[in-house]
Design an enzyme around this catalytic site. Structure first.
Site, mmCIF file in Angstrom:
data_model
loop_
_atom_site.group_PDB
_atom_site.id
_atom_site.type_symbol
_atom_site.label_atom_id
_atom_site.label_comp_id
_atom_site.label_asym_id
_atom_site.label_seq_id
_atom_site.Cartn_x
_atom_site.Cartn_y
_atom_site.Cartn_z
ATOM 1 C CB ILE A 54 -1.848 0.147 5.658
ATOM 2 C CG1 ILE A 54 -1.281 0.174 7.097
ATOM 3 C CG2 ILE A 54 -2.741 1.198 5.566
ATOM 4 C CD1 ILE A 54 -0.588 1.330 7.542
ATOM 5 C CG HIS A 95 -1.205 4.216 -5.239
ATOM 6 N ND1 HIS A 95 -1.108 5.480 -5.176
ATOM 7 C CD2 HIS A 95 -2.503 3.855 -4.898
ATOM 8 C CE1 HIS A 95 -2.407 6.073 -4.706
ATOM 9 N NE2 HIS A 95 -3.119 4.927 -4.493
HETATM 10 P P1 5GP Z 1 -5.792 5.329 -3.522
HETATM 11 O O1 5GP Z 1 -7.170 5.737 -2.689
HETATM 12 O O2 5GP Z 1 -5.051 6.665 -3.372
HETATM 13 O O3 5GP Z 1 -6.005 4.591 -4.831
HETATM 14 O O4 5GP Z 1 -5.200 4.234 -2.534
HETATM 15 C C1 5GP Z 1 -4.409 4.590 -1.372
HETATM 16 C C2 5GP Z 1 -4.094 3.291 -0.697
HETATM 17 O O5 5GP Z 1 -2.957 3.510 0.104
HETATM 18 C C3 5GP Z 1 -5.296 2.769 0.248
HETATM 19 O O6 5GP Z 1 -5.498 1.562 -0.111
HETATM 20 C C4 5GP Z 1 -4.714 2.795 1.782
HETATM 21 O O7 5GP Z 1 -5.031 1.768 2.408
HETATM 22 C C5 5GP Z 1 -3.084 2.627 1.285
HETATM 23 N N1 5GP Z 1 -2.180 3.309 2.229
HETATM 24 C C6 5GP Z 1 -2.515 4.584 2.797
HETATM 25 N N2 5GP Z 1 -1.336 4.845 3.883
HETATM 26 C C7 5GP Z 1 -0.831 3.665 3.923
HETATM 27 C C8 5GP Z 1 0.534 3.524 4.447
HETATM 28 O O8 5GP Z 1 0.911 4.136 5.198
HETATM 29 N N3 5GP Z 1 1.081 2.226 4.243
HETATM 30 C C9 5GP Z 1 0.498 1.182 3.136
HETATM 31 N N4 5GP Z 1 1.164 0.085 3.052
HETATM 32 N N5 5GP Z 1 -0.605 1.650 2.700
HETATM 33 C C10 5GP Z 1 -1.276 2.772 2.723
#
Ligand code: 5GP
Length: 126
Positions: free
Chosen positions: A36, A106
């Site tokens: 997102i 992820h």
């Molecule tokens: P992390 O910091 O956990 O490795 O990455 C989480 C990722 O999830 C971030 O890059 C953030 O932009 C993405 N993200 C968070 N909420 C959402 C959402 O509701 N939809 C999508 N498509 N991505 C999300």
């Protein structure tokens, strides 16, 4: 260690269809959708459909079919996005030291621009 999974996390809600995502590809065991807040022209998240909080949780406890499913979907995403010949980066942030924001495994697939060195200096630790 026991891994605890919170089924109220945002990616669990995406998997249940409770909130939308910009889907790229899917197979029986994994889903790929666009981040997102993309940090590169192509920024795709690949997640298992099973309840795994992190990569180590997944690698230790997922079935062979789940591991193959996620890995093959990463490969299909790479082909779909067209990461070659310039390349890409895969990242799986895990836990507080890596600032994992969403507690459902992820794999980030980042492509489409030079991505710099993986960890350059102290500013990367913020
Ligand atoms: P992390 O910091 O956990 O490795 O990455 C989480 C990722 O999830 C971030 O890059 C953030 O932009 C993405 N993200 C968070 N909420 C959402 C959402 O509701 N939809 C999508 N498509 N991505 C999300």
């Amino acid at each position: 260690m026991a891994f605890e999974y919170d089924d109220q996390n945002i990616f669990a809600k995406i998997l249940r269809g409770e909130i939308p995502c910009d889907k790229v590809l899917e197979n029986d065991h994994a889903l790929a959708f666009r981040d997102i807040a993309p940090q590169a022209p192509d920024h795709v998240l690949v997640i298992p459909k099973g309840a795994y909080v992190s990569y180590d949780h997944f690698a230790q406890q997922a079935s062979d079919a789940e591991i193959i499913g996620l890995t093959r979907l990463v490969g299909e995403v790479c082909a779909h996005v067209g990461v070659q010949p310039d390349g890409f980066r895969m990242v799986a942030n895990t836990g507080p030291n890596a600032i994992q924001d969403v507690p459902h495994l992820h794999v980030h697939v980042l492509a489409g621009r030079p991505l710099g060195r993986m960890l350059r200096d102290q500013s990367d630790l913020l």
